[in-house]
Write a protein that holds these residues in place. Structure first.
Motif, short mmCIF file in Angstrom:
data_model
loop_
_atom_site.label_atom_id
_atom_site.label_comp_id
_atom_site.label_asym_id
_atom_site.label_seq_id
_atom_site.Cartn_x
_atom_site.Cartn_y
_atom_site.Cartn_z
N LYS A 116 -13.78 -35.20 -48.32
CA LYS A 116 -14.94 -35.02 -47.18
C LYS A 116 -13.88 -35.03 -45.79
O LYS A 116 -14.34 -34.21 -45.01
N GLU A 117 -12.61 -35.69 -45.91
CA GLU A 117 -12.21 -35.38 -44.43
C GLU A 117 -11.59 -34.13 -44.35
O GLU A 117 -11.10 -33.82 -43.05
N ASN A 118 -11.43 -33.22 -45.49
CA ASN A 118 -10.85 -32.12 -45.48
C ASN A 118 -11.96 -30.96 -45.17
O ASN A 118 -11.69 -29.61 -45.27
N LEU A 119 -13.23 -31.23 -45.20
CA LEU A 119 -14.21 -30.32 -45.02
C LEU A 119 -14.23 -29.53 -43.59
O LEU A 119 -13.97 -30.08 -42.64
N VAL A 495 -3.55 -25.67 -56.79
CA VAL A 495 -3.64 -26.78 -55.67
C VAL A 495 -2.22 -27.21 -55.88
O VAL A 495 -1.76 -27.73 -56.81
N LYS A 496 -1.48 -27.44 -54.71
CA LYS A 496 -0.22 -28.03 -54.58
C LYS A 496 0.08 -28.22 -53.24
O LYS A 496 -0.32 -27.79 -52.12
N THR A 497 0.68 -29.46 -53.02
CA THR A 497 1.09 -30.34 -52.12
C THR A 497 2.66 -30.13 -51.86
O THR A 497 3.31 -30.35 -52.66
N ILE A 498 3.36 -29.52 -50.75
CA ILE A 498 4.45 -29.05 -50.65
C ILE A 498 5.19 -29.99 -49.54
O ILE A 498 4.53 -29.97 -48.52
N ALA A 499 6.31 -30.67 -50.06
CA ALA A 499 6.98 -31.37 -48.91
C ALA A 499 6.06 -32.62 -48.42
O ALA A 499 6.47 -33.22 -47.17
N GLY A 500 5.05 -33.13 -49.01
CA GLY A 500 4.07 -34.09 -48.74
C GLY A 500 3.50 -33.72 -47.60
O GLY A 500 2.41 -34.79 -47.03
N LYS A 501 3.22 -32.62 -46.83
CA LYS A 501 2.65 -32.31 -45.68
C LYS A 501 1.77 -30.95 -45.83
O LYS A 501 0.72 -30.94 -45.12
N HIS A 502 2.31 -30.02 -46.62
CA HIS A 502 1.53 -28.70 -46.83
C HIS A 502 0.70 -28.71 -48.00
O HIS A 502 1.11 -28.88 -49.00
N ASP A 568 -3.23 -33.17 -43.33
CA ASP A 568 -4.42 -33.79 -42.94
C ASP A 568 -4.79 -33.57 -41.73
O ASP A 568 -5.76 -34.35 -41.46
N LYS A 569 -4.11 -32.98 -40.85
CA LYS A 569 -4.49 -32.78 -39.52
C LYS A 569 -5.13 -31.51 -39.11
O LYS A 569 -5.84 -31.22 -38.45
N ALA A 598 -11.96 -23.57 -39.55
CA ALA A 598 -10.92 -24.17 -39.30
C ALA A 598 -11.32 -25.74 -38.91
O ALA A 598 -12.44 -25.83 -38.49
N GLY A 599 -10.56 -26.61 -38.91
CA GLY A 599 -10.68 -27.91 -38.42
C GLY A 599 -9.46 -28.66 -37.91
O GLY A 599 -8.51 -28.29 -38.54
N TRP A 600 -9.72 -29.47 -37.00
CA TRP A 600 -8.61 -30.30 -36.35
C TRP A 600 -8.93 -31.66 -36.33
O TRP A 600 -9.98 -32.06 -35.58
N VAL A 601 -8.24 -32.49 -37.14
CA VAL A 601 -8.33 -33.74 -37.36
C VAL A 601 -7.73 -34.53 -36.18
O VAL A 601 -6.29 -34.99 -36.23
N ILE A 602 -8.40 -34.65 -35.10
CA ILE A 602 -7.88 -35.37 -33.92
C ILE A 602 -7.22 -36.75 -33.87
O ILE A 602 -6.22 -37.05 -33.29
N SER A 603 -7.90 -37.23 -34.96
CA SER A 603 -7.53 -38.76 -34.79
C SER A 603 -6.27 -39.06 -35.47
O SER A 603 -5.77 -40.04 -35.60
N GLN A 604 -5.58 -37.93 -36.18
CA GLN A 604 -4.18 -37.82 -36.71
C GLN A 604 -3.09 -37.54 -35.78
O GLN A 604 -2.17 -37.93 -36.30
N GLU A 605 -3.55 -37.32 -34.62
CA GLU A 605 -2.50 -37.08 -33.70
C GLU A 605 -2.05 -38.59 -32.93
O GLU A 605 -2.56 -39.30 -32.83
N SER A 606 -0.80 -38.32 -32.57
CA SER A 606 0.11 -39.44 -32.19
C SER A 606 -0.67 -39.91 -30.67
O SER A 606 -0.75 -41.33 -30.50
N PHE A 607 -1.12 -39.10 -29.98
CA PHE A 607 -1.78 -39.50 -28.69
C PHE A 607 -2.94 -40.15 -28.81
O PHE A 607 -3.87 -40.75 -27.81
N PHE A 608 -3.59 -40.09 -30.00
CA PHE A 608 -4.94 -40.75 -30.25
C PHE A 608 -4.75 -42.12 -30.64
O PHE A 608 -5.78 -43.02 -31.01
#
Length: 1009
Positions: A116-119, A495-502, A568-569, A598-608
């Protein structure tokens, strides 16, 4: 009854055990990362015995059983913990973790799933809780009001009928129904058992739906049926028994009121009165006051359902099997009219190895419909025209014929024969999934369905108390159709995750669809003896009733999806579908349908981080894409076909056979919908409050229309790509979860609006309908109402002389409706003085559900409605003495214009030619039909599992529920505000000749072993 008694005994036993049992006392504190957690629930497992923590998170709980092994600690927004207390400890320290489950929920999308968070698309979700316990007979009803943008209109409860449904309005005039996909197979919701549904995903924008390309222009509804859960096998029996009650009938005026108004109408029309004052007095004292319409229906009709299921998961095998039975009796009087549905389903998934999985789904359904042998509209029409003076049967029990009537509707129901339909569908798929290398899976699915529909009708001749009527000849007809739909497809998913972030998610696939159907029918007349109605017994085969047809179509498709997420950002997704349809020529057959989102998960940003304690999650979504539509009835209109008939030409007044070409357009191609969507998802206070908002803009171009062509063309009007329609709107939903003491609360609300506009018709406009007229005109919504605009009543002859009057009316007098002279030419005519006045589509559709749970008791209430809607109604229900009929009149006609009642709601009463002015097609007959409905209320009790273990029952719940309990609406003429006429004008609904919507009172029981 034995089962109900058992549950009540168990409830009494539970009460007594609470008094007699004695256990130890637990105490402790519940905390979270933020410190003490007040209001958390501590529950003795298997019982309803519990407590809540105080402001410092402390609690004390006296156990019912000294042998209790576990307590459950929970709080909204946190993961539940089950604590083992078998070691006799008395003090507990419990630390609850923040619950991310909602964001990590898996949502079904086209050919796969996503968190759901990635929709990034607009996807509505409906879970099984929204369906559970509703006394509905089809899945469409269960979805009404549950997600914004999904519009379901249930204008009748006649057994075997389905509601109208659309997603985000109408985008075309061709094929407006959403695509329904059940477990990966394109199907329908008509035959699915609502109790088998695990979840529903509503794909509303191009980003979520474009993977289905040419099939998705009207949105997609993905239905996932249930599967097993890990653990021991679970056997569940559920039943629901209820009573249906009709909700709406026009209120017929009493006999003396009718006679008074009839006299008044005759005198106003220059005729002599029909009733003496003594007759009117006798009617007032003795009646009769007969509602011929109401007399067709029973006070109550039963409805019931029974479902058995077996499910589980063990050693790599996941299984779900179910049997279902539904019975809905008709409210019509007669020999057990009604609808029965028999459902069977098996869902199997097996892990052959770590890399190989196989699965299968098969469901079978039989629908048996026993109905009267007439059209419902034909049954109701004479009853709303018949005055309340006449009895339906005479003193000897013989059916009567009212003057001017063609038949007696009650006689038709009770002795006029019947129609029996048997509709079968088998739907299924088999799948094979293989992981070729790590992260790359290949999947092949072969799905399809077979339908078979058979209808037998025997319409009997009827003997009335005296000769007459139109029911003196019987007939028998047989109709049969069969269809086969196949939809195999293959996909490759990486489906693959690279370096824990991609995270990379890519899918490619290919599919094909093949559909073919055949139909034939035959009708015979005059079966001797009025019995044994089979074709072989008919004295004559009706040539016009002998028909046969066949058709087929196909689609080949290639599709792909590519998604990328960084931490996930930042989310990005692209879809592409390439479709080829048999409905277009080779040069125009293929279409490309892309989308990006496109989606931007703002809550993942450090300024949030500073807002994290308040705003748990925040995401912005945006999408653009194109979808196609090939769903037009004219399957072969791109080519000229040769037609052959036995009666094409006439020579010497004798018909002779011949051949002719059909109209065609080889250049026609896809309708294309371009969709834009902007969305915002927010969660507050550790997901206790969730908010979603979307705005959208959908433009459909190249709509296929039949534009006028020169007369010299000689073959009629071919379909041409010529129209454009835009839908713009917004959707909002809110969900709240909270605890008050030991009571768990959940509240969800949704509301949406859509504004439809015809953008381009090549300068043309199209008017359809007769009594009710609709128009397609640039700048206005599809199928807008087109009518004169009323302006009160004329109150004097001088006022009439000073105002424009209709050219089509020979007489206009005080008390008649006044119309606005739109072009100020001093006269009223349809050609120059009509206005576009509203449309039948609902706006501001909304739904709200509140649920509460407390120590085994649960309560839910669901309200649903429409904030703005117009409904044009013509005919007997609204017009007194419609079409010069003898009657009847209804209570709303009592407030009619008279010289001493000029502030009336209804014009002066008239008959015949005197009624022409007031019967004009005007907004006087367009009603405000917005409404608020108490759709469903449910209260239940779940017996504590500890009390049931001795009889090997793991769960038992009994509940009471009601459907369509109350409705508030200014649309108070005796019809339901959801009544829906045909889009291009007219139909039974626009004249009020409809089976009423039912109110249902039910009780249910669910037991799991």
């Amino acid at each position: 009854m034995h089962t109900l008694r058992l549950v009540f005994l168990l409830m009494l036993t539970a009460a007594s055990l609470r008094v007699s049992a004695q256990g130890r006392t637990l105490s402790g504190q519940v905390t979270s990362d933020d410190g003490p957690l007040p209001g958390a629930t501590v529950l003795e497992k298997g019982t309803a015995n519990g407590t809540i923590t105080d402001l410092e998170g402390h609690f004390q709980l006296s156990l019912l059983y000294d042998s209790s092994q576990f307590v459950i600690v929970s709080y909204v927004g946190f993961d539940e913990q089950v604590i083992d207390i078998t070691n006799q400890q008395s003090n507990l320290e419990v630390h609850l973790q923040y619950n991310l489950t909602e964001l990590q929920d898996v949502v079904v999308v086209g050919y796969g799933t996503q968190k759901k968070e990635n929709l990034t698309g607009a996807v509505g979700q409906i879970d099984s809780k929204a369906i559970q316990g509703k006394p509905v007979v089809n899945a469409y009803q269960a979805l009404q009001g549950e997600t914004p943008g999904l519009v379901v209109q249930q204008g009748t409860s006649e057994p075997g009928t389905n509601p109208q449904i659309n997603i985000r309005g109408l985008s075309t005039i061709n094929g407006t129904t959403p695509l329904i996909v059940v477990d990966g197979v394109i199907s329908s919701l008509n035959n699915i058992n609502p109790n088998n549904i695990a979840s529903v995903s509503v794909l509303k924008d191009a980003a979520s739906a474009s993977i289905y390309g040419s099939r998705a222009a009207n949105g997609v509804i993905l239905v996932t049926t249930k599967s097993g859960e890990a653990g021991k096998p679970k056997f569940t029996y559920s039943t629901m028994v209820g009573l249906q009650q009709p909700t709406n009938f026009p209120k017929v005026a009493d006999s003396w009121e009718y006679a008074t108004l009839r006299n008044e109408a005759l005198v106003n029309s220059g005729m002599a009165p029909a009733f003496t004052q003594q007759q009117i007095l006798d009617y007032k004292e003795h009646g009769p006051n007969v509602s011929h319409y109401r007399s067709l229906f029973q006070e109550y009709a039963p409805q019931s359902s029974h479902d058995l299921s077996l499910s589980g998961a063990d050693k790599g095998l996941n299984y779900f099997m179910s049997l279902g039975y539904l019975s809905q009796n008709s409210l019509f009087k007669g020999p057990d009219y009604g609808y029965k549905r028999y459902n069977f389903r098996i869902n199997l998934d097996k892990e052959i190895s770590d890399r190989l999985k196989v699965g299968g789904r098969i469901s079978a359904v039989r629908n048996d419909i026993k109905d009267h042998a007439w059209f419902t509209e034909w049954l109701i029409e004479p009853t709303v025209r018949t005055p309340p003076l006449y009895n339906i049967v005479d003193e000897s029990g013989n059916y009567t014929l009212v003057s001017g009537s063609n038949g007696n509707s009650l006689a038709r129901l009770e002795t006029g024969g019947g129609r029996q339909s048997q509709n079968d569908e088998v739907l299924g798929n088999v799948s094979l999934e293989y992981e070729v290398v790590p992260n790359l899976k290949l999947k092949g699915v072969l799905g399809g369905n077979i339908t078979s529909n058979q209808t037998h009708e025997f319409r009997k001749s009827i003997q009335y108390a005296y000769p007459g009527g139109g029911d003196n000849q019987n007939s028998v007809s047989e109709q049969y159709s069969r269809s086969l739909y196949l939809n195999p497809y293959v996909t490759a998913n990486y489906v693959k995750t690279i370096a824990g972030k991609h995270r990379i998610d890519a899918l490619v696939g290919a599919s094909t669809e093949r559909y073919q159907t055949r139909f034939f029918g035959v009708t015979g007349l005059d079966v001797p003896g009025n019995e044994f109605g089979v074709i072989n017994n008919a004295s004559e085969i009706l040539r016009s009733g002998t028909t046969g047809s066949a058709n087929a179509w196909a689609i080949n498709s290639f599709f792909g999806r590519a998604g990328y997420a960084f931490a996930d950002k930042y989310l990005l997704e692209a879809n592409l579908r390439y479709d080829g349809s048999s409905r277009f020529s080779k040069e125009n057959r293929w279409g490309i349908f892309p989308s990006v989102s496109a989606g931007w998960v703002i809550s993942q940003e450090s300024f949030f981080n500073a807002l994290a304690s308040v705003v748990s999650f925040a995401k912005i979504r945006a999408s653009w894409g194109q979808l196609g539509n090939q769903d037009i009835n004219d399957l072969y209109g791109y080519q000229s076909l040769v037609g052959v008939s036995s009666n094409v030409y006439a020579f010497g007044n004798v018909g002779v056979p011949g051949a002719y070409y059909s109209v065609s357009n080889a250049n026609r191609t896809w309708e294309t919908s371009t969709m834009k969507n902007l969305g915002l998802d927010l969660s507050f206070f550790r997901n206790q409050l969730e908010f979603t908002f979307d705005v959208f803009d959908n433009l459909t171009e190249n709509i296929l229309l039949q534009l006028p062509v020169p007369a010299t063309y000689g073959l009629g009007q071919p379909y041409q790509n010529a129209g454009s329609v835009r839908n713009q709107g917004w959707e909002a939903s809110v969900r709240v979860q909270q605890s008050t003491g030991s009571v768990q609360h959940a509240l969800s609300l949704n509301v949406s609006d859509n504004l439809n506009e015809v953008v381009n018709l090549q300068g043309r406009e199209f008017i359809s309908g007769f009594d009710v007229q609709n128009i397609l005109r640039e700048g206005y919504p599809l199928y807008s109402y087109y009518a004169l605009r009323s302006d009160g009543f004329f109150n004097s002859a001088d006022e009439i002389a000073a105002h424009a009057t209709p050219l089509f009316a020979t007489s206009v007098k005080p008390g008649d409706i006044k119309y606005i002279d739109r072009n100020s030419d001093g006269q009223i005519d349809y050609e120059n003085d009509r206005f576009i006045i509203g449309n039948p589509f609902p706006r501001y559709t909304f739904g709200a559900t509140y649920r509460a749970d407390w120590k085994g008791l649960d309560f839910s209430i669901f309200v649903q409605g429409v904030g703005k809607r117009q409904q044009w109604v013509r005919g007997e229900v609204v017009e007194a003495f419609h079409n010069n009929n003898e009657g009847p009149v209804f209570k709303q006609h009592l407030d009619r214009w008279t010289p001493v009642n000029t502030d009336a709601t209804y014009p002066r009463l008239t008959v015949g030619s005197e009624s022409v002015n007031n019967a004009a097609r005007s907004d006087f007959w367009i009603y405000d039909a917005h409404y608020l409905r108490l759709k469903n209320v449910q209260i239940g009790y779940t017996v504590a599992s500890g009390l049931l273990s001795k009889i090997h029952v793991s769960n038992a719940r009994i509940y009471l529920t009601g459907l369509n309990l109350l409705t508030w609406s200014p649309f108070n003429i005796g019809l339901d505000p959801e009544v829906s006429a045909s889009l291009n004008g007219g139909g039974a609904a626009s004249s009020g000749r409809v089976y009423p919507v039912s109110r249902v009172y039910s009780t249910g029981l669910e037991i799991t072993f």
